[in-house]
Design an enzyme around this catalytic site. Structure first.
Site, mmCIF file in Angstrom:
data_model
loop_
_atom_site.group_PDB
_atom_site.id
_atom_site.type_symbol
_atom_site.label_atom_id
_atom_site.label_comp_id
_atom_site.label_asym_id
_atom_site.label_seq_id
_atom_site.Cartn_x
_atom_site.Cartn_y
_atom_site.Cartn_z
ATOM 1 N N ARG A 90 35.163 38.740 54.803
ATOM 2 C CA ARG A 90 35.779 38.121 53.625
ATOM 3 C C ARG A 90 36.320 39.185 52.673
ATOM 4 N NH1 ARG A 90 32.081 33.967 50.551
ATOM 5 N NH2 ARG A 90 31.163 35.889 49.761
ATOM 6 N N LYS A 201 37.779 36.166 46.535
ATOM 7 C CA LYS A 201 36.712 36.453 45.557
ATOM 8 C C LYS A 201 37.259 37.510 44.608
ATOM 9 C CE LYS A 201 31.708 36.239 45.832
ATOM 10 N NZ LYS A 201 31.454 34.814 45.552
HETATM 11 C C1 LIG Z 1 30.820 33.643 45.900
HETATM 12 C C2 LIG Z 1 31.268 32.248 45.628
HETATM 13 C C3 LIG Z 1 30.756 31.139 46.337
HETATM 14 C C4 LIG Z 1 29.628 31.251 47.318
HETATM 15 O O1 LIG Z 1 29.892 32.083 48.404
HETATM 16 P P1 LIG Z 1 28.685 32.638 49.283
HETATM 17 O O2 LIG Z 1 29.351 33.459 50.322
HETATM 18 O O3 LIG Z 1 27.983 31.462 49.856
HETATM 19 O O4 LIG Z 1 27.822 33.422 48.372
HETATM 20 C C5 LIG Z 1 31.297 29.900 46.075
HETATM 21 N N1 LIG Z 1 32.264 29.730 45.138
HETATM 22 C C6 LIG Z 1 32.762 30.763 44.438
HETATM 23 C C7 LIG Z 1 33.844 30.510 43.453
HETATM 24 C C8 LIG Z 1 32.280 32.050 44.662
HETATM 25 O O5 LIG Z 1 32.761 33.074 43.960
#
Ligand SMILES: *Cc1c(COP(=O)(O)O)cnc(C)c1O
Length: 355
Positions: A90, A201
Site C-alpha cells: 500500500r 494514505k
Molecule cells: C489507515 C486507515 C484505515 C485502516 O487501515 P488499516 O490498514 O486496516 O490500518 C481506514 N481508513 C482510513 C482513512 C485510514 O487512514
C-alpha cells in the site's frame, strides 16, 4: 518514541540507500526514572532530525503518505509483525499515486523488521501479559510502527522526486477507551471527494477527520461516520473502515473506490468472516438501510482493531444495534483477529512475520 529509526533516501542515481539511526537513549527503566525535564529532553533529541529539511512539499502541502502497522508480543517472548507485506504494497501504491518513486516492498518489510529487532535488542519492547487473554485482548499493548514519506526541500507547488522513507515506532495501548461510550454520529463534512486522494494514505486527507472526530467527541460520541457527497451512502469512520451485520446475517462493508481507504484489517476481517461461513458483501451501503436493518456495527483499522459501535445518530435519529453491547459476530471477529496477532489462535493465512 523508540530510539532506532530507519531512514531510506531515493538518490540522484535513482536507487534507494538506507540507514539505521540510533537516537539518544538510556534503558527504558532508566528513562522512566529520570526527572520529567530530563526525560522530555531525551525525547526531544530522539525526535530531532537535522538531516531532514523543514520546508518541503510534505510540511507545506501535505504531499506525503504514511502507514501504520503493529508488532505484537507473543507469549514465548518473541515479537511478530502483522502483514507488513500488505502495508509495504500500500505504501508503494500511495507513493506512486502521489507521483513519487515507489519504495520497494521487500525493502519496506526488511527495514521495518530490522528496526523493530534493533529496538527490542536495546530493551524497548512490550511484554506479553497473560491477563490480556481473559479480557479478549481489549486492553492489550503492542508496538505501533509508523513509516512515512518525506519530501526533499521545496517551497513551490512541486512533486517529490527524491523522497525519504522514514520508519519510527512507539508503544501503544488500546485506541478507544474500553469503558467509554461507543456511540457514533454521522457528519455532513466530507473526508474524501471523487477524483481525489481518499484511496491514498495521504497526509493531506486527515485534517477534516481530526476536526470532525473532535466535534463528535465533544458531544460524547466516540466516532464520526463520513457519508458520500450526496449524503446517502456510508463511507468510513474518521480513520477506520466500517462494517454492518444486517438482519439476514450478511456482513456488509462499503465497496472500495477512490474515496475509501483499502484497510488491511478490512481485508483481514472479510477473510476471517468468510472462514467462519458468514456471507459477506462489498457494496454501496445506504444510511437508510443501516438505520432500518442493521443488528451489529463495528469499525476496523490498525489502531481501532475491531471496535464495535453501539449506535449511530443520523440527522437527529438514533439507531441502536442489537441491545447496544458488542454483538456476537463482532466479538468472534475481534477475538479471532487479536488471537492470531497475539499468537493464541492459529495463523492459518500466514499473516504473522517473525522479527
Ligand atoms: C489507515 C486507515 C484505515 C485502516 O487501515 P488499516 O490498514 O486496516 O490500518 C481506514 N481508513 C482510513 C482513512 C485510514 O487512514
Amino acid at each position: 518514541m523508540y530510539p532506532w529509526v530507519y531512514e531510506a533516501k531515493y538518490g540522484l542515481d535513482h536507487a534507494w540507500s538506507e540507514l539505521f539511526v540510533e537516537k539518544p537513549h538510556r534503558t527504558p527503566a532508566e528513562e522512566a526514572a529520570l526527572p520529567e525535564a530530563e526525560r522530555l529532553d531525551i525525547m526531544a533529541q530522539r525526535n530531532s532530525f537535522p538531516e531532514l529539511p523543514l520546508i518541503n512539499y510534505t510540511t507545506q502541502y501535505g504531499l506525503g503518505c504514511f502507514e501504520g502497522l503493529k508488532a505484537f508480543p507473543q507469549a514465548d517472548g518473541s515479537v511478530k509483525i502483522f502483514r507488513p507485506d500488505e502495508n509495504g504494497k500500500r505504501m508503494k501504491r500511495s507513493m506512486e499515486g502521489l507521483r513519487m518513486p515507489g519504495f520497494p516492498v521487500d525493502m519496506f518489510v526488511a527495514g521495518v523488521t530490522e528496526t523493530v529487532r534493533r529496538n527490542l535488542e536495546a530493551g524497548f519492547n512490550v511484554a506479553y501479559d497473560p491477563k490480556w487473554e481473559t479480557d479478549s485482548f481489549v486492553n492489550a499493548s503492542a508496538v505501533y510502527i509508523r513509516p512515512f514519506s518525506y519530501a526533499e526541500p521545496g517551497i513551490g507547488l512541486g512533486l517529490s522526486s527524491y523522497p525519504w522513507v522514514i520508519v519510527g515506532m512507539t508503544p501503544v495501548g488500546s485506541y478507544f477507551d474500553p469503558d467509554a461510550s461507543t456511540a457514533a454520529i454521522t457528519t455532513d463534512k466530507l473526508r474524501a471527494t471523487p477524483g481525489g486522494t481518499g484511496w491514498i494514505k495521504c497526509n493531506a486527507n486527515y485534517v477534516t477527520p481530526i476536526l470532525v472526530k473532535r466535534w463528535a467527541n465533544d458531544q460524547g460520541y466516540m466516532e464520526a461516520i463520513f457519508l458520500d457527497m450526496n449524503q446517502k451512502y456510508i463511507e468510513e469512520g474518521s480513520s477506520c473502515n466500517i462494517f454492518f451485520r444486517m438482519t439476514d446475517g450478511t456482513l456488509v462493508t462499503p465497496e472500495l473506490g477512490d474515496t475509501i481507504l483499502p484497510g488491511i484489517n478490512r481485508a483481514s476481517v472479510l477473510t476471517l468472516a468468510r472462514d467462519m461461513g458468514v456471507k459477506t458483501e462489498e457494496r454501496k451501503v445506504a444510511m437508510d438501510e443501516v438505520m432500518a436493518n442493521c443488528v451489529e456495527c463495528f469499525v476496523t483499522g490498525t489502531a481501532a482493531g475491531v471496535s464495535y459501535i453501539e449506535s449511530i445518530t443520523h440527522k437527529g435519529t438514533k439507531a441502536t444495534f442489537g441491545n447496544g453491547s458488542m454483538g456476537e459476530l463482532s466479538r468472534e471477529l475481534l477475538v479471532t483477529l487479536k488471537g492470531i496477532q497475539y499468537g493464541s489462535r492459529p495463523d492459518t493465512h500466514g499473516w504473522m512475520f517473525a522479527v
